[in-house]
Design a protein around this motif. Structure first.
Motif, mmCIF file in Angstrom:
data_model
loop_
_atom_site.group_PDB
_atom_site.id
_atom_site.type_symbol
_atom_site.label_atom_id
_atom_site.label_comp_id
_atom_site.label_asym_id
_atom_site.label_seq_id
_atom_site.Cartn_x
_atom_site.Cartn_y
_atom_site.Cartn_z
ATOM 1 N N THR A 138 -8.614 5.042 -2.551
ATOM 2 C CA THR A 138 -9.526 5.936 -1.855
ATOM 3 C C THR A 138 -8.968 7.347 -1.887
ATOM 4 O OG1 THR A 138 -10.208 4.167 -0.331
ATOM 5 C CG2 THR A 138 -10.728 6.429 0.300
ATOM 6 N N SER A 193 -9.324 11.265 -0.632
ATOM 7 C CA SER A 193 -9.879 12.036 0.482
ATOM 8 C C SER A 193 -9.214 13.408 0.504
ATOM 9 C CB SER A 193 -9.675 11.311 1.811
ATOM 10 O OG SER A 193 -8.293 11.141 2.089
ATOM 11 N N SER A 199 0.834 -1.196 0.000
ATOM 12 C CA SER A 199 0.000 0.000 0.000
ATOM 13 C C SER A 199 0.872 1.249 0.000
ATOM 14 C CB SER A 199 -0.916 0.023 1.230
ATOM 15 O OG SER A 199 -1.796 -1.065 1.234
ATOM 16 N N TYR A 223 -5.458 13.385 -0.583
ATOM 17 C CA TYR A 223 -4.724 12.128 -0.447
ATOM 18 C C TYR A 223 -5.267 11.090 -1.428
ATOM 19 C CZ TYR A 223 -3.668 14.292 4.061
ATOM 20 O OH TYR A 223 -3.272 15.168 5.056
ATOM 21 N N SER A 263 0.146 12.073 -1.314
ATOM 22 C CA SER A 263 -0.349 13.337 -0.789
ATOM 23 C C SER A 263 -0.133 14.435 -1.813
ATOM 24 C CB SER A 263 0.389 13.713 0.503
ATOM 25 O OG SER A 263 0.180 12.751 1.506
ATOM 26 N N GLN A 277 -5.106 7.027 -1.140
ATOM 27 C CA GLN A 277 -4.696 5.789 -0.496
ATOM 28 C C GLN A 277 -4.798 4.664 -1.521
ATOM 29 O OE1 GLN A 277 -3.550 5.174 2.724
ATOM 30 N NE2 GLN A 277 -3.209 3.067 2.018
ATOM 31 N N ARG A 298 0.308 5.784 0.357
ATOM 32 C CA ARG A 298 -0.575 6.938 0.445
ATOM 33 C C ARG A 298 0.113 8.123 -0.207
ATOM 34 N NH1 ARG A 298 -3.302 10.300 5.459
ATOM 35 N NH2 ARG A 298 -1.166 11.090 5.685
ATOM 36 N N ASN A 311 -4.251 0.665 -2.096
ATOM 37 C CA ASN A 311 -4.058 -0.642 -1.474
ATOM 38 C C ASN A 311 -3.942 -1.726 -2.543
ATOM 39 O OD1 ASN A 311 -4.337 0.542 1.098
ATOM 40 N ND2 ASN A 311 -6.565 0.263 1.043
#
Length: 129
Positions: free
Chosen positions: A69, A71, A17, A80, A21, A82, A19, A84
């Motif tokens: 995802t 957000s 995974s 962000y 930014s 994300q 993340r 996975n």
């Protein structure tokens, strides 16, 4: 003018995974819908995900639904992504973008590059098998 700085990419293994930014500065962040696009070598830029000014009703391309995802944190002027269960086919440069949608519905999240006004420099995601 809006400045966008992408970060968080890297070299990972399949199944890992990440993340990503995107930090924004320069204008009122909440006036902008935000999107993520990717571009793999030899391919066109593709839509990945978008989120409206209000954060309601994010959109995803079919290939990433259930794994990615998007957000946003309007207090931190940051969006962000994300990611996975990364796959080798996710390998690409990922860029965030800002679309000024203050004169449109607060739920509007564009999916075409032409609707975006500002772009980040991109962050490389490389997934090994």
């Amino acid at each position: 003018q809006v400045q966008l700085v992408d970060s968080g990419g890297g070299l990972v293994q399949a199944g890992d995974s990440l993340r990503l930014s995107c930090a924004a500065s320069g204008r009122t962040f909440s006036d902008y819908a935000m999107g993520w696009f990717c571009q793999a070598p030899g391919k066109e830029r593709e839509f990945v995900a978008a989120i409206s000014r209000s954060g309601v009703g994010p959109r995803y391309t079919d290939a990433v639904k259930g794994r990615f995802t998007i957000s946003r944190d309007n207090a931190k002027n940051t969006v962000y992504l994300q990611i996975n269960s990364l796959k080798p086919e996710d390998t690409a440069v990922y860029s965030c973008a800002a679309a000024r949608t203050v004169y449109r519905s607060s739920y509007y999240a564009p999916s075409t590059p032409d609707e975006y006004n500002y772009w980040g420099q991109g962050t490389q995601v490389t997934v090994s098998s």
